[in-house]
Scaffold this motif. Structure first.
Motif, short mmCIF file in Angstrom:
data_model
loop_
_atom_site.label_atom_id
_atom_site.label_comp_id
_atom_site.label_asym_id
_atom_site.label_seq_id
_atom_site.Cartn_x
_atom_site.Cartn_y
_atom_site.Cartn_z
N LEU A 131 0.83 -1.20 0.00
CA LEU A 131 0.00 0.00 0.00
C LEU A 131 0.87 1.26 0.00
N TYR A 132 1.92 1.27 0.81
CA TYR A 132 2.83 2.41 0.82
C TYR A 132 3.47 2.62 -0.55
N LEU A 133 3.84 1.54 -1.20
CA LEU A 133 4.46 1.64 -2.52
C LEU A 133 3.49 2.23 -3.54
N VAL A 134 2.24 1.78 -3.52
CA VAL A 134 1.24 2.30 -4.45
C VAL A 134 0.99 3.78 -4.18
N VAL A 135 0.84 4.16 -2.91
CA VAL A 135 0.61 5.56 -2.57
C VAL A 135 1.82 6.41 -2.97
N PHE A 136 3.01 5.91 -2.72
CA PHE A 136 4.22 6.64 -3.10
C PHE A 136 4.29 6.83 -4.62
N GLY A 137 4.01 5.78 -5.38
CA GLY A 137 4.02 5.87 -6.84
C GLY A 137 3.00 6.86 -7.36
N PHE A 138 1.79 6.83 -6.78
CA PHE A 138 0.75 7.77 -7.17
C PHE A 138 1.14 9.20 -6.82
N GLY A 139 1.75 9.39 -5.66
CA GLY A 139 2.21 10.73 -5.26
C GLY A 139 3.29 11.25 -6.20
N CYS A 140 4.21 10.39 -6.60
CA CYS A 140 5.25 10.80 -7.56
C CYS A 140 4.63 11.18 -8.89
N PHE A 141 3.65 10.41 -9.33
CA PHE A 141 2.96 10.72 -10.58
C PHE A 141 2.30 12.09 -10.51
N LEU A 142 1.59 12.37 -9.41
CA LEU A 142 0.92 13.66 -9.26
C LEU A 142 1.93 14.81 -9.22
N LEU A 143 3.02 14.61 -8.51
CA LEU A 143 4.06 15.63 -8.43
C LEU A 143 4.62 15.96 -9.81
N ILE A 144 4.95 14.94 -10.55
CA ILE A 144 5.49 15.15 -11.91
C ILE A 144 4.44 15.81 -12.79
N TYR A 145 3.19 15.39 -12.68
CA TYR A 145 2.11 15.96 -13.48
C TYR A 145 1.98 17.47 -13.22
N TYR A 146 1.98 17.85 -11.94
CA TYR A 146 1.82 19.28 -11.62
C TYR A 146 3.05 20.09 -12.00
N VAL A 147 4.23 19.52 -11.91
CA VAL A 147 5.44 20.23 -12.33
C VAL A 147 5.40 20.49 -13.83
N VAL A 148 4.99 19.50 -14.59
CA VAL A 148 4.90 19.67 -16.04
C VAL A 148 3.83 20.69 -16.39
N LYS A 149 2.68 20.62 -15.75
CA LYS A 149 1.61 21.58 -16.01
C LYS A 149 2.05 22.99 -15.62
N TRP A 150 2.72 23.13 -14.47
CA TRP A 150 3.17 24.43 -14.02
C TRP A 150 4.15 25.04 -15.01
N ARG A 151 5.05 24.22 -15.55
CA ARG A 151 6.00 24.73 -16.57
C ARG A 151 5.26 25.11 -17.84
N ALA A 152 4.23 24.38 -18.18
CA ALA A 152 3.47 24.71 -19.38
C ALA A 152 2.71 26.03 -19.20
N TRP A 153 2.21 26.26 -18.01
CA TRP A 153 1.45 27.50 -17.77
C TRP A 153 2.36 28.70 -17.62
N PHE A 154 3.42 28.57 -16.85
CA PHE A 154 4.26 29.73 -16.53
C PHE A 154 5.59 29.74 -17.28
N GLY A 155 5.96 28.65 -17.89
CA GLY A 155 7.26 28.59 -18.54
C GLY A 155 7.28 29.18 -19.93
N SER A 156 6.14 29.46 -20.52
CA SER A 156 6.10 29.96 -21.90
C SER A 156 6.03 31.48 -21.99
N GLU A 157 6.42 32.18 -20.95
CA GLU A 157 6.32 33.65 -20.95
C GLU A 157 7.39 34.26 -21.77
#
Length: 126
Positions: A100-126
């Protein structure tokens, strides 16, 4: 040039004029044209030689780059192989809490990467 003609059984020899002015001028013109073509051909050969040397250099650099990438992929493959072995050992222990810890950790990493990519897409194109 010597031209032979036959007249009633006897062979007579007569000379044709050699080196007339038109022949000399024509041969000079032809020589000049040949010299121009030779120099043009030499330039093209030099350009092709330079191009092939440049291509050879580029091929050597690309081979070095590909060998480096191959080594890095081999290293990554080794790391992933070790990680998979550890995951299989952990799954074999059947400790549900660790799974369960492994699944939660993997999902958390996925969300973190997703938001970092989205944040760069929103604010990185200035």
């Amino acid at each position: 040039a010597v031209v032979s003609t036959q007249s009633t059984g006897a062979t007579t020899m007569r000379r044709t004029p050699v080196g007339s002015m038109n022949d000399i001028k024509n041969s000079e013109i032809i020589e000049r044209e040949n010299d121009q073509l030779i120099s043009s051909l030499q330039g093209k050969v030099a350009a092709l030689k330079s191009l092939t040397i440049d291509i050879g250099t580029e091929v050597g650099e690309q081979n070095k780059y590909l060998n480096g990438m191959d080594n890095e992929f081999d290293f990554g493959e080794g790391l992933l192989g070790n990680t998979m072995k550890r995951l299989q050992i952990m799954a074999a222990k059947s400790n549900k809490r660790f799974t369960l810890y492994l699944v939660v950790f993997g999902f958390g990493c996925f969300l973190l990467i997703y938001y970092v990519v989205k944040w760069r897409a929103w604010f990185g194109s200035e």
